[in-house]
Design a protein around this motif. Structure first.
Motif, PDB file in Angstrom:
ATOM      1  N   ALA B 123     -21.937  13.627   2.439  1.00 47.23           N
ATOM      2  CA  ALA B 123     -20.967  14.705   2.668  1.00 47.23           C
ATOM      3  C   ALA B 123     -21.592  15.837   3.474  1.00 47.23           C
ATOM      4  N   MET B 124     -22.872  16.115   3.228  1.00 48.67           N
ATOM      5  CA  MET B 124     -23.529  17.227   3.926  1.00 48.67           C
ATOM      6  C   MET B 124     -23.675  16.970   5.423  1.00 48.67           C
ATOM      7  N   ILE B 125     -23.726  15.688   5.824  1.00 50.51           N
ATOM      8  CA  ILE B 125     -23.782  15.385   7.259  1.00 50.51           C
ATOM      9  C   ILE B 125     -22.557  15.994   7.941  1.00 50.51           C
ATOM     10  N   TYR B 126     -21.424  15.931   7.266  1.00 44.11           N
ATOM     11  CA  TYR B 126     -20.197  16.497   7.837  1.00 44.11           C
ATOM     12  C   TYR B 126     -20.102  17.995   7.564  1.00 44.11           C
ATOM     13  N   ALA B 127     -20.453  18.385   6.333  1.00 43.39           N
ATOM     14  CA  ALA B 127     -20.255  19.782   5.937  1.00 43.39           C
ATOM     15  C   ALA B 127     -21.151  20.742   6.715  1.00 43.39           C
ATOM     16  N   GLN B 128     -22.289  20.233   7.252  1.00 38.35           N
ATOM     17  CA  GLN B 128     -23.223  21.127   7.946  1.00 38.35           C
ATOM     18  C   GLN B 128     -22.718  21.516   9.338  1.00 38.35           C
ATOM     19  N   LEU B 129     -21.715  20.803   9.869  1.00 40.53           N
ATOM     20  CA  LEU B 129     -21.339  20.982  11.276  1.00 40.53           C
ATOM     21  C   LEU B 129     -20.431  22.195  11.461  1.00 40.53           C
ATOM     22  N   LYS B 130     -20.999  23.266  11.988  1.00 40.93           N
ATOM     23  CA  LYS B 130     -20.200  24.469  12.270  1.00 40.93           C
ATOM     24  C   LYS B 130     -19.153  24.187  13.334  1.00 40.93           C
ATOM     25  N   THR B 131     -19.412  23.146  14.136  1.00 37.48           N
ATOM     26  CA  THR B 131     -18.509  22.825  15.238  1.00 37.48           C
ATOM     27  C   THR B 131     -17.191  22.233  14.760  1.00 37.48           C
ATOM     28  N   VAL B 132     -17.139  21.821  13.488  1.00 34.41           N
ATOM     29  CA  VAL B 132     -15.894  21.275  12.927  1.00 34.41           C
ATOM     30  C   VAL B 132     -15.536  22.116  11.708  1.00 34.41           C
ATOM     31  N   PRO B 133     -14.835  23.238  11.925  1.00 36.63           N
ATOM     32  CA  PRO B 133     -14.602  24.182  10.838  1.00 36.63           C
ATOM     33  C   PRO B 133     -13.948  23.536   9.604  1.00 36.63           C
ATOM     34  N   ARG B 134     -13.102  22.541   9.806  1.00 40.10           N
ATOM     35  CA  ARG B 134     -12.442  21.927   8.663  1.00 40.10           C
ATOM     36  C   ARG B 134     -13.458  21.301   7.692  1.00 40.10           C
ATOM     37  N   TRP B 135     -14.564  20.814   8.225  1.00 35.75           N
ATOM     38  CA  TRP B 135     -15.578  20.174   7.371  1.00 35.75           C
ATOM     39  C   TRP B 135     -16.624  21.163   6.875  1.00 35.75           C
ATOM     40  N   ASN B 136     -16.820  22.244   7.583  1.00 35.58           N
ATOM     41  CA  ASN B 136     -17.941  23.152   7.362  1.00 35.58           C
ATOM     42  C   ASN B 136     -17.666  24.061   6.157  1.00 35.58           C
ATOM     43  N   HIS B 137     -17.598  23.472   4.947  1.00 32.13           N
ATOM     44  CA  HIS B 137     -17.142  24.204   3.769  1.00 32.13           C
ATOM     45  C   HIS B 137     -17.580  23.445   2.524  1.00 32.13           C
ATOM     46  N   TRP B 138     -17.717  24.150   1.383  1.00 28.06           N
ATOM     47  CA  TRP B 138     -18.171  23.475   0.150  1.00 28.06           C
ATOM     48  C   TRP B 138     -17.177  22.437  -0.342  1.00 28.06           C
ATOM     49  N   THR B 139     -15.919  22.508   0.093  1.00 32.05           N
ATOM     50  CA  THR B 139     -14.950  21.516  -0.391  1.00 32.05           C
ATOM     51  C   THR B 139     -15.302  20.105   0.090  1.00 32.05           C
ATOM     52  N   THR B 140     -16.080  19.985   1.186  1.00 32.22           N
ATOM     53  CA  THR B 140     -16.419  18.639   1.679  1.00 32.22           C
ATOM     54  C   THR B 140     -17.329  17.895   0.694  1.00 32.22           C
ATOM     55  N   PRO B 141     -18.496  18.467   0.288  1.00 26.40           N
ATOM     56  CA  PRO B 141     -19.255  17.754  -0.752  1.00 26.40           C
ATOM     57  C   PRO B 141     -18.482  17.626  -2.061  1.00 26.40           C
ATOM     58  N   ALA B 142     -17.688  18.639  -2.408  1.00 25.07           N
ATOM     59  CA  ALA B 142     -16.910  18.552  -3.656  1.00 25.07           C
ATOM     60  C   ALA B 142     -15.951  17.358  -3.587  1.00 25.07           C
ATOM     61  N   LEU B 143     -15.335  17.173  -2.438  1.00 22.76           N
ATOM     62  CA  LEU B 143     -14.381  16.069  -2.282  1.00 22.76           C
ATOM     63  C   LEU B 143     -15.097  14.716  -2.381  1.00 22.76           C
ATOM     64  N   PHE B 144     -16.210  14.579  -1.638  1.00 22.68           N
ATOM     65  CA  PHE B 144     -16.912  13.288  -1.641  1.00 22.68           C
ATOM     66  C   PHE B 144     -17.423  12.950  -3.042  1.00 22.68           C
ATOM     67  N   LEU B 145     -17.964  13.969  -3.743  1.00 24.32           N
ATOM     68  CA  LEU B 145     -18.508  13.715  -5.084  1.00 24.32           C
ATOM     69  C   LEU B 145     -17.403  13.390  -6.080  1.00 24.32           C
ATOM     70  N   SER B 146     -16.307  14.163  -6.047  1.00 22.58           N
ATOM     71  CA  SER B 146     -15.247  13.907  -7.022  1.00 22.58           C
ATOM     72  C   SER B 146     -14.590  12.556  -6.758  1.00 22.58           C
ATOM     73  N   MET B 147     -14.500  12.167  -5.467  1.00 27.88           N
ATOM     74  CA  MET B 147     -13.943  10.842  -5.147  1.00 27.88           C
ATOM     75  C   MET B 147     -14.853   9.738  -5.674  1.00 27.88           C
ATOM     76  N   ALA B 148     -16.172   9.897  -5.492  1.00 29.76           N
ATOM     77  CA  ALA B 148     -17.105   8.864  -5.950  1.00 29.76           C
ATOM     78  C   ALA B 148     -17.055   8.742  -7.464  1.00 29.76           C
ATOM     79  N   LEU B 149     -16.971   9.898  -8.154  1.00 30.88           N
ATOM     80  CA  LEU B 149     -16.916   9.860  -9.620  1.00 30.88           C
ATOM     81  C   LEU B 149     -15.627   9.200 -10.095  1.00 30.88           C
ATOM     82  N   ALA B 150     -14.494   9.571  -9.473  1.00 37.13           N
ATOM     83  CA  ALA B 150     -13.209   9.007  -9.895  1.00 37.13           C
ATOM     84  C   ALA B 150     -13.171   7.510  -9.614  1.00 37.13           C
TER      85      ALA B 150
END
Ligand code: SF4
Ligand code: SF4
Ligand code: SF4
Lengths: 251, 293
Positions: B123-150
């Motif tokens: 998730a951090m590969i995507y979340a680190q990219l300032k060039t893609v504001p939609r990904w550049n946020h804590w919700t990206t790792p939160a989403l990937f982790l909660s999806m993996a857990l579910a």
């Protein structure tokens, strides 16, 4: 190494004058020509003579239109190549160490024999300065013509980037932007040079000189208009008849 | 961003696989011997298969080993290390459970931690990219982790905790969409900051080339707004709501249906994750500007 150097000894880069660029794309051609014959994989083209040609370029020229509220629209040609950023995000994301920034002159390069072609660095660059070569599967970017600027087999006047050397309008300038006395630094100071997308925090080395205000521009004037005025307003005879008939015809 | 099938497959399958391994290594379910072969086999197939799918995205996969060298700076390199360490630790747990009837309570939690860390690093590969504001946020790792857990809970047959985790993941997905929609404009990205041109209305007059190029193919993707809304609803229903309800019935066949529904919904969600992500380079080509095409 994809850690950025803690400091660089020089900041070699380009200063691009948006006021004088005429949009001829000569720098695009010179860049493609030079970088096809020496450094790294050549810049490949796909379907070059077909219906959907596409290829790898390290320098591209956009054109923008500015429409002031009270004056005619103005076209600005906008060359764009790697800005050799101080805080280059393309370097730190690279998993292989292929992307790096040189301590001695600040140039950002790709070691093509280590690049796995993951494309992450192109995603990290805000400016679209990196393109994956579809043929070689490695990342290509402006090298600041590192194989020209230090090349002692070339005559002195050719030891500058191909795009700078070729520009017929003198719109591209090359030099050390860390030295306040250099010609490029003085240009930036005199003309109010600007960073692209400063909000990205990349601290680009290349700077853009904005178009000069056109406040003192002469009113629009058509040099050919006087010659296109009708010569005889009241032609008679056959020509007069022809003129009247033609003007009556629809369309 | 271009929704590349290899990346959609990789991120969803490996997320499911590492999620499943995270539960198995904690002894949920407490599988031993031949049953453990099946459970762990499924986990390794999903996680490993996902990793293999990701190499289809590379231009020179034969040099992939080099991706292990830059772990100090690069999230992609960290992901490479974490995934190998997680697979090795989970392999150790599997060996103990299959051959020696051991619960492996020492190594188990370590393997679970590494599996979840792998998902976070992806998730951090995507979340680190300032060039893609939609990904550049804590919700990206939160989403990937909660999806993996579910997904992991569902695959591991944890019928009591799975519905809760599914609904939680659905809530995180909603939040990611809600907060992501306006972030591009809110951060002040626009043609004005991209070109620094001023003095009037600025628009892209002509692109630099008549055909397409790598940048446009890779980083500029336009999704119709109505199309996206429909897909979002489908992703929510099939990815989270339907499987959560199916879990409550506790029927074995319902579990199979729940897994299939979740995987389908997750892929739709992941397609949107890429397709809806606006990269700032699109600005130079006249895209993503408020009110532009
Ligand atoms: S312009 Fe792009 S490729 Fe060049 S140094 Fe900056 S971020 Fe890297
Ligand atoms: S494409 Fe090559 S240079 Fe770019 S991040 Fe990947 S390995 Fe590094
Ligand atoms: S400096 Fe060289 S490589 Fe860079 S844009 Fe100019 S010609 Fe191309």
């Amino acid at each position: 190494m994809t850690a950025l150097p803690d400091r660089v000894e020089k900041k070699l880069g380009l200063v691009i004058d948006l006021d004088t660029c005429v949009g001829c794309h000569a720098c695009v051609v010179a860049c493609k020509g030079w970088n096809d014959q020496g450094y790294g994989a050549p810049l490949s083209d796909q379907d070059p003579y077909g219906a959907a040609p596409s290829g790898t370029f390290l320098n591209r020229v956009h054109s923008y239109e500015i429409t002031p509220p009270d004056a005619p629209a103005q076209i600005v040609h906008f060359p764009k190549s790697c800005l050799h950023c101080d805080d280059a995000p393309c370097v730190t994301v690279c998993p292989t160490g292929a992307s790096y920034k040189r301590r001695e002159d600040g140039i950002v390069l790709v070691n093509e024999s280590a690049c796995i072609g993951c494309g992450l660095c192109a995603w990290a660059c805000p400016y679209g300065a990196r393109e994956m070569d579809a043929d070689a599967g490695v990342m290509k970017k402006c090298t600041l013509c590192v194989d020209r600027i230090y090349n002692e087999t070339l005559p002195e006047e050719d030891r500058q980037p191909a795009c700078v050397r070729t520009c017929p309008a003198g719109a591209r300038h090359f030099g050390d932007l860390s030295d306040p006395g250099s010609e490029v630094s003085q240009l930036v100071a005199a003309r109010g040079g600007l960073d692209l997308m400063p909000e990205m925090g990349t601290k680009p080395v290349n700077a853009y000189l904005p178009p000069r205000p056109k406040a003192d521009a002469a009113p629009e004037f058509d040099v050919l208009a006087p010659f296109l005025e009708p010569v005889a307003e009241d032609a008679g005879g056959f020509l007069g008849w022809l003129d009247r008939t033609l003007s009556k015809m629809p369309g | 961003m271009h929704p590349a099938p290899s990346l959609i497959l990789f991120t969803t399958l490996s997320g499911l696989g590492f999620g499943l391994l995270a539960f198995l290594c904690l002894g949920l379910p407490d599988a031993r011997g031949l049953t453990a072969v099946l459970w762990f086999g499924a986990g390794f197939a999903l996680a490993g298969g996902g990793l293999l799918a990701s190499t289809a995205h590379l231009g020179n996969p034969q040099r992939a080993w080099r991706a292990f060298t830059q772990w100090q700076t690069s999230w992609l390199s960290r992901e490479a290390w974490l995934s190998v360490m997680a697979l090795a630790a989970a392999g150790g747990v599997a060996l103990g459970r299959v051959f020696f009837d051991l619960p492996m309570t020492g190594l188990g939690p370590v393997a679970t931690g590494l599996a979840l860390a792998t998902v976070a690093s992806t998730a951090m590969i995507y979340a680190q990219l300032k060039t893609v504001p939609r990904w550049n946020h804590w919700t990206t790792p939160a989403l990937f982790l909660s999806m993996a857990l579910a997904g992991g809970a569902l695959l591991a047959g944890q019928m009591t905790v799975a519905p809760v985790l599914l609904l939680l993941a659905g809530a995180v997905q909603l939040l990611a969409w809600r907060t992501g929609d306006g972030r591009f404009a809110a951060r002040g990205h626009g043609l004005a900051s991209a070109t620094r041109l001023e003095g009037g209305r600025v628009r892209s007059f002509a692109p630099p080339h008549t055909g397409s190029n790598y940048l446009l193919r890779e980083m500029v993707h336009q999704v119709g707004r109505r199309h996206a809304r429909k897909l979002r609803s489908l992703a929510l229903i099939f990815g989270f709501l339907a499987p959560a309800l199916l879990c409550l019935t506790a029927h074995p066949l319902a579990l199979v249906l729940a897994v299939l529904s979740h995987a389908g919904g997750a892929m739709a969600g992941r397609w949107l994750f890429f397709a809806e992500a606006e990269h700032v380079v699109g600005l130079y080509y006249g895209y993503h500007e408020a009110g532009a095409r």
